[in-house]
Scaffold this motif. Structure first.
Motif, PDB file in Angstrom:
ATOM      1  N   THR A   1       0.837  -1.210   0.000  1.00 47.40           N
ATOM      2  CA  THR A   1       0.000   0.000   0.000  1.00 47.40           C
ATOM      3  C   THR A   1       0.863   1.247   0.000  1.00 47.40           C
ATOM      4  O   THR A   1       0.615   2.203  -0.752  1.00 47.40           O
TER       5      THR A   1
ATOM      6  N   LEU B   1       1.296   4.236  -3.049  1.00 46.90           N
ATOM      7  CA  LEU B   1       1.002   5.646  -2.802  1.00 46.90           C
ATOM      8  C   LEU B   1       2.175   6.572  -3.119  1.00 46.90           C
ATOM      9  O   LEU B   1       1.998   7.792  -3.174  1.00 46.90           O
TER      10      LEU B   1
ATOM     11  N   ARG C   1      -4.825   2.744  -6.877  1.00 45.08           N
ATOM     12  CA  ARG C   1      -4.019   3.879  -7.335  1.00 45.08           C
ATOM     13  C   ARG C   1      -4.892   4.921  -8.018  1.00 45.08           C
ATOM     14  O   ARG C   1      -4.705   6.133  -7.839  1.00 45.08           O
TER      15      ARG C   1
ATOM     16  N   ASN D   1      -6.812   6.833  -5.387  1.00 44.55           N
ATOM     17  CA  ASN D   1      -5.912   7.728  -4.663  1.00 44.55           C
ATOM     18  C   ASN D   1      -5.579   8.966  -5.493  1.00 44.55           C
ATOM     19  O   ASN D   1      -5.552  10.090  -4.974  1.00 44.55           O
TER      20      ASN D   1
END
Length: 270
Positions: free
Chosen positions: A166, A170, A208, A211
């Motif tokens: 994770t 990011l 992704r 985000n």
């Protein structure tokens, strides 16, 4: 509307983003839009009565104890009544550690959590109704969550791996390479995809994408930058890709987006 967040302490700070309250002093008509955030939430209605409640135009019975799965498509919520909600927001990949169910089955839906995990959550709801302070509400909730965490402790075995993946997802949306990430952990790319889906309910690529969308949403709310600048800053190939993704997640183009459509975004500006 009064919205406040509270940070967890101790062991649970690795699993819980925050606890939050959302309250109004009187009955209000709420026309809200919920967008993909990458997180699951539990919400408890602590008001005296249930509100009228609809999702995407369909009137539904509002559960007193709600499980909000990963929201992938824009969800329009309308309600009327006095708000008195207490909630728990998990990190994208940690809610699974408190459930026996396949976390992906909760995507794009609001469930009655009592139907999912039974009477224990109803007992917690009763304690929250009686608690006369936010500290007591959090204390009762954390005791319940710790008990759940111990029930499913086998899931903790792979949590360090998913935490690491994770974090790497990011870092930089332009340079992420799933094969490289998998190789660095000594696993296959296919296994990485599988384990990440099991823990978050999302594929790594979709995570992704969400985000990146959330990053662009925050910039759009808090800055006066051009769409081209926001697209570049968030790692989109060009402005047209940014607009396409934004419309997919909100149902609106960035230029036509209204901040007032989302309680969550209004809270960001406070």
């Amino acid at each position: 509307m009064n919205y406040q967040e509270f940070k967890p302490q101790g062991v649970l700070k690795e699993f819980i983003q925050c606890y939050f309250i959302c309250e109004t002093e009187t009955d209000v008509l709420t026309d809200d839009n919920v967008f993909a955030s990458g997180s699951l939430e539990i919400m408890f209605n602590l008001g005296a009565t249930r509100k009228e409640f609809s999702i995407n135009g369909t009137l539904v019975a509002e559960p007193d104890i709600q499980l909000w799965g990963q929201v992938l498509k824009p969800m329009q919520i309308k309600s009327y009544g006095k708000h008195a909600m207490f909630g728990v927001r998990f990190y994208p990949h940690t809610a699974v550690c408190f459930f026996n169910e396949n976390i992906q089955q909760f995507n794009d839906a609001v469930f009655n959590l009592e139907d999912v995990i039974g009477n224990k959550i109803k007992e917690l709801h009763s304690k929250l109704l009686e608690a006369d302070s936010i500290i007591k509400k959090i204390t009762f909730t954390e005791a319940f969550l710790m008990e759940r965490l111990l029930c499913f402790d086998k899931k903790l075995d792979k949590l360090d791996l998913v935490n690491s993946v994770t974090y790497e997802l990011l870092l930089d949306n332009n340079k992420v390479n799933m094969n490289r990430i998998a190789a660095s952990h000594g696993i296959s790319s296919r296994y990485l995809q599988t384990i990440f889906l099991q823990y978050s309910g999302l594929t790594p690529n979709l995570f992704r994408k969400i985000n990146r969308f959330q990053k662009s949403l925050h910039l759009l709310v808090n800055n006066n930058d051009s769409l081209t600048s926001i697209a570049h800053h968030c790692g989109y190939f060009d402005q047209s890709h940014f607009i396409k993704d934004f419309k997919e997640f909100t149902g609106s183009t960035p230029s036509g987006f209204h901040l007032e459509s989302s309680t969550e975004l209004i809270a960001l500006l406070k």
